[in-house]
Write a protein that holds these residues in place. Sequence first.
Motif, PDB file in Angstrom:
ATOM      1  N   VAL A  66       0.965  -1.166   0.026  1.00  0.00           N
ATOM      2  CA  VAL A  66       0.161   0.134   0.117  1.00  0.00           C
ATOM      3  C   VAL A  66       0.947   1.154  -0.085  1.00  0.00           C
ATOM      4  O   VAL A  66       1.773   1.430   0.766  1.00  0.00           O
ATOM      5  CB  VAL A  66      -1.031  -0.111   1.358  1.00  0.00           C
ATOM      6  N   VAL A  67       0.716   2.181  -1.150  1.00  0.00           N
ATOM      7  CA  VAL A  67       1.081   3.493  -1.004  1.00  0.00           C
ATOM      8  C   VAL A  67       0.071   4.537  -0.555  1.00  0.00           C
ATOM      9  O   VAL A  67      -0.729   4.718  -1.438  1.00  0.00           O
ATOM     10  CB  VAL A  67       1.712   3.533  -2.150  1.00  0.00           C
ATOM     11  N   SER A  68       0.292   5.349   0.514  1.00  0.00           N
ATOM     12  CA  SER A  68      -0.619   6.396   0.668  1.00  0.00           C
ATOM     13  C   SER A  68      -0.219   7.553   0.336  1.00  0.00           C
ATOM     14  O   SER A  68       0.953   7.718  -0.602  1.00  0.00           O
ATOM     15  CB  SER A  68      -0.604   6.540   2.352  1.00  0.00           C
ATOM     16  N   SER A  69      -1.171   8.647   0.354  1.00  0.00           N
ATOM     17  CA  SER A  69      -0.516   9.938  -0.275  1.00  0.00           C
ATOM     18  C   SER A  69      -0.707  11.004   0.781  1.00  0.00           C
ATOM     19  O   SER A  69      -1.241  11.032   1.783  1.00  0.00           O
ATOM     20  CB  SER A  69      -1.666  10.076  -1.461  1.00  0.00           C
ATOM     21  N   TYR A  70      -0.168  12.170   0.352  1.00  0.00           N
ATOM     22  CA  TYR A  70      -0.114  13.270   1.134  1.00  0.00           C
ATOM     23  C   TYR A  70       0.203  14.426   0.501  1.00  0.00           C
ATOM     24  O   TYR A  70       0.474  14.285  -1.006  1.00  0.00           O
ATOM     25  CB  TYR A  70       0.973  13.273   2.225  1.00  0.00           C
ATOM     26  N   ALA A  71       0.040  15.601   0.665  1.00  0.00           N
ATOM     27  CA  ALA A  71       0.421  16.762   0.119  1.00  0.00           C
ATOM     28  C   ALA A  71       1.491  17.719   0.639  1.00  0.00           C
ATOM     29  O   ALA A  71       1.861  17.734   1.572  1.00  0.00           O
ATOM     30  CB  ALA A  71      -1.201  17.901  -0.217  1.00  0.00           C
ATOM     31  N   LEU A  72       2.088  18.577  -0.339  1.00  0.00           N
ATOM     32  CA  LEU A  72       3.180  19.269  -0.043  1.00  0.00           C
ATOM     33  C   LEU A  72       2.568  20.918  -0.148  1.00  0.00           C
ATOM     34  O   LEU A  72       1.966  21.126  -0.857  1.00  0.00           O
ATOM     35  CB  LEU A  72       4.532  19.253  -0.780  1.00  0.00           C
ATOM     36  N   ASP A  73       2.955  21.634   0.926  1.00  0.00           N
ATOM     37  CA  ASP A  73       2.491  22.840   0.960  1.00  0.00           C
ATOM     38  C   ASP A  73       3.497  23.746   0.345  1.00  0.00           C
ATOM     39  O   ASP A  73       4.389  23.186  -0.289  1.00  0.00           O
ATOM     40  CB  ASP A  73       2.138  23.302   2.596  1.00  0.00           C
TER      41      ASP A  73
ATOM     42  N   THR B  77       1.882  17.570   4.556  1.00  0.00           N
ATOM     43  CA  THR B  77       0.671  17.566   5.090  1.00  0.00           C
ATOM     44  C   THR B  77      -0.215  16.633   4.753  1.00  0.00           C
ATOM     45  O   THR B  77      -0.206  15.963   3.922  1.00  0.00           O
ATOM     46  CB  THR B  77      -0.094  19.077   4.890  1.00  0.00           C
ATOM     47  N   GLY B  78      -0.632  16.050   6.020  1.00  0.00           N
ATOM     48  CA  GLY B  78      -1.675  14.851   5.871  1.00  0.00           C
ATOM     49  C   GLY B  78      -1.499  13.996   7.084  1.00  0.00           C
ATOM     50  O   GLY B  78      -0.606  13.981   7.652  1.00  0.00           O
ATOM     51  N   TYR B  79      -2.843  13.528   7.794  1.00  0.00           N
ATOM     52  CA  TYR B  79      -2.754  12.765   9.030  1.00  0.00           C
ATOM     53  C   TYR B  79      -1.862  11.562   8.917  1.00  0.00           C
ATOM     54  O   TYR B  79      -1.313  11.348   9.996  1.00  0.00           O
ATOM     55  CB  TYR B  79      -4.369  12.587   9.379  1.00  0.00           C
ATOM     56  N   PHE B  80      -1.923  10.888   7.896  1.00  0.00           N
ATOM     57  CA  PHE B  80      -1.385   9.633   7.936  1.00  0.00           C
ATOM     58  C   PHE B  80       0.090   9.488   7.190  1.00  0.00           C
ATOM     59  O   PHE B  80       0.856   8.628   7.138  1.00  0.00           O
ATOM     60  CB  PHE B  80      -2.008   8.686   7.136  1.00  0.00           C
ATOM     61  N   TYR B  81       0.832  10.799   7.173  1.00  0.00           N
ATOM     62  CA  TYR B  81       2.092  10.917   6.648  1.00  0.00           C
ATOM     63  C   TYR B  81       3.070  10.197   7.424  1.00  0.00           C
ATOM     64  O   TYR B  81       3.935   9.455   7.066  1.00  0.00           O
ATOM     65  CB  TYR B  81       2.316  12.580   6.486  1.00  0.00           C
TER      66      TYR B  81
ATOM     67  N   VAL C 297       1.059  13.887  -3.797  1.00  0.00           N
ATOM     68  CA  VAL C 297      -0.057  13.860  -5.047  1.00  0.00           C
ATOM     69  C   VAL C 297       0.058  15.379  -5.880  1.00  0.00           C
ATOM     70  O   VAL C 297      -0.365  15.227  -6.820  1.00  0.00           O
ATOM     71  CB  VAL C 297      -1.195  13.730  -4.695  1.00  0.00           C
ATOM     72  N   ASN C 298       0.750  16.321  -5.318  1.00  0.00           N
ATOM     73  CA  ASN C 298       0.851  17.535  -6.093  1.00  0.00           C
ATOM     74  C   ASN C 298       1.693  17.122  -7.270  1.00  0.00           C
ATOM     75  O   ASN C 298       2.563  16.562  -7.461  1.00  0.00           O
ATOM     76  CB  ASN C 298       1.840  18.369  -5.389  1.00  0.00           C
ATOM     77  N   PHE C 299       1.337  17.748  -8.244  1.00  0.00           N
ATOM     78  CA  PHE C 299       1.834  17.336  -9.773  1.00  0.00           C
ATOM     79  C   PHE C 299       2.993  18.255  -9.953  1.00  0.00           C
ATOM     80  O   PHE C 299       4.078  17.600 -10.425  1.00  0.00           O
ATOM     81  CB  PHE C 299       0.803  17.481 -11.028  1.00  0.00           C
ATOM     82  N   THR C 300       2.855  19.416  -9.578  1.00  0.00           N
ATOM     83  CA  THR C 300       4.144  20.288  -9.520  1.00  0.00           C
ATOM     84  C   THR C 300       3.964  21.112  -8.384  1.00  0.00           C
ATOM     85  O   THR C 300       2.706  21.362  -7.744  1.00  0.00           O
ATOM     86  CB  THR C 300       4.426  21.155 -10.772  1.00  0.00           C
ATOM     87  N   LEU C 301       5.063  21.744  -7.878  1.00  0.00           N
ATOM     88  CA  LEU C 301       4.916  22.598  -6.670  1.00  0.00           C
ATOM     89  C   LEU C 301       4.475  24.094  -7.249  1.00  0.00           C
ATOM     90  O   LEU C 301       4.342  25.195  -6.177  1.00  0.00           O
ATOM     91  CB  LEU C 301       6.142  22.806  -5.900  1.00  0.00           C
ATOM     92  N   LYS C 302       4.433  24.265  -8.337  1.00  0.00           N
ATOM     93  CA  LYS C 302       3.886  25.745  -9.159  1.00  0.00           C
ATOM     94  C   LYS C 302       2.730  25.529  -9.699  1.00  0.00           C
ATOM     95  O   LYS C 302       1.992  24.222  -9.919  1.00  0.00           O
ATOM     96  CB  LYS C 302       4.992  25.999 -10.096  1.00  0.00           C
ATOM     97  N   ASN C 303       1.997  26.451  -9.993  1.00  0.00           N
ATOM     98  CA  ASN C 303       0.819  26.487 -10.425  1.00  0.00           C
ATOM     99  C   ASN C 303       0.940  26.512 -11.921  1.00  0.00           C
ATOM    100  O   ASN C 303       1.305  26.952 -12.585  1.00  0.00           O
ATOM    101  CB  ASN C 303      -0.030  28.021 -10.069  1.00  0.00           C
ATOM    102  N   GLN C 304       0.074  25.446 -12.265  1.00  0.00           N
ATOM    103  CA  GLN C 304      -0.374  25.159 -13.646  1.00  0.00           C
ATOM    104  C   GLN C 304      -1.598  24.723 -14.045  1.00  0.00           C
ATOM    105  O   GLN C 304      -2.271  23.862 -13.639  1.00  0.00           O
ATOM    106  CB  GLN C 304       0.642  23.855 -14.411  1.00  0.00           C
ATOM    107  N   ASN C 305      -2.083  25.651 -14.867  1.00  0.00           N
ATOM    108  CA  ASN C 305      -3.644  25.359 -15.178  1.00  0.00           C
ATOM    109  C   ASN C 305      -3.660  24.334 -15.970  1.00  0.00           C
ATOM    110  O   ASN C 305      -5.006  23.684 -15.812  1.00  0.00           O
ATOM    111  CB  ASN C 305      -4.255  26.878 -15.890  1.00  0.00           C
ATOM    112  N   VAL C 306      -2.930  23.866 -16.919  1.00  0.00           N
ATOM    113  CA  VAL C 306      -3.051  22.627 -17.573  1.00  0.00           C
ATOM    114  C   VAL C 306      -2.054  21.807 -17.037  1.00  0.00           C
ATOM    115  O   VAL C 306      -0.922  22.090 -17.113  1.00  0.00           O
ATOM    116  CB  VAL C 306      -3.049  22.889 -18.812  1.00  0.00           C
TER     117      VAL C 306
END
Length: 403
Positions: free
Chosen positions: A137-144, A150-154, A163-172
């Motif tokens: 099992v691979v769980s997920s979390y987010a990077l701020d 960040t995430g309860y089960f980290y 699960v962030n695709f990138t750390l910068k904003n990309q509309n597409v």
Amino acid sequence: MKKTHRLHIKNTSVYRYLFKKDSLFATILVFLVIGSFARLQRVLVILDPKEITSKDFNYSDLAYNLLGKHNGILADTGIVIVNIGESGRDKIDSVIKKIASYQPKVIGVDILFAKAKQDHLGTDTALQNIFQKNPLVVSSYALDINSKPTGYFYDKSINKGYVNFTLKNQNVVREFTPFVDEGAGYLSFDAAIVKKADPGCFDTLKSKHHATQVINYGYTDTGYVVYNVDYLLRDSVKKKDIIGKIVLLGYVSPLNNIYDKHYTPLNGSFAGKSPPDLNGVFIHANIIRMILDKNYIHRVPGWLNWLIAFVLCWVHMAFFIGYFIEKHIWFHLAAKTAQLLSAIFFVYFGLFLFYKFNVDIDMTAGLIAIILAVDILYFYEAGVLWLHHKKGYKTLFHHESGQ
């Protein structure tokens, strides 16, 4: 015949003017003008037609929408999607255990648990045991925004990925960040899954040392087998449908529901406004498939893009100067025609490389340089004629220069 051919080439205006200092210096001036802007994006705002229609457009998107880069590929039977819908933590716990009993290769849980729930403490403990003890099992979390998890089960998971695709904003969503090294060396959700599924493919990804990787999309949401949680819990799914496969748990929006959906290059409306097209779990599936197949998009390095742009501008400048001096009456017609044909050719050439060979070359700098070349040529002419009269500077633009 060969000698005649050589003489013919040498008599063409491009060849005759290519190695003259005026062609070279005028080209350098073009790039000095471009470089005078703090960022190339400032030039793009003025010159790029995409700013008129949509900030989210990229020429490479046409490879998917017009050329059908993702079409004709068989459905991905190695990755199974389980739609959690509106399931609570107790049902998520049950479905993970059910899937684990079917011996999949990896179970990726694309679900963010922000915090503990007081009314689900027993379920939280059960999920924690799964994330701590089940190696599949691979769980997920987010990077701020500070690249902190960040995430309860980290802290309660042995295998995990952001699960962030990138750390910068990309509309597409066109690229993803495989790794973030902030001391801890965080893995993306996709890299963490591939590390469990195929360590060799993980090592290949890691060896690329790319801060971001362009996503080679192969499938829309119709390219995957999707099971509903309740369907799976009713034992309607057999072990043979799961065994040895990568299973991703995530949210799949109902039809006409855009919750948790993102814009991707697969979006049918590539110019103007349209609804987002893919849920995050499908984007993760595309990334995982690309890594497993080693079917990467090869991005041409920035320095080479600029070198190509310089050479293209230099050749065009020699052509422009030839017409400017020898056939000035036709100069504007020839120059505008050359600019139009070059723009069309290089856009389609870039699309062809992307579509056929997975090569992502950025022709933007070259196109901008060619567009600016004609106007800057007038400034250059005025400058060198002034130098000629003041300092005796020899230039092609004065008929007595002897060049």
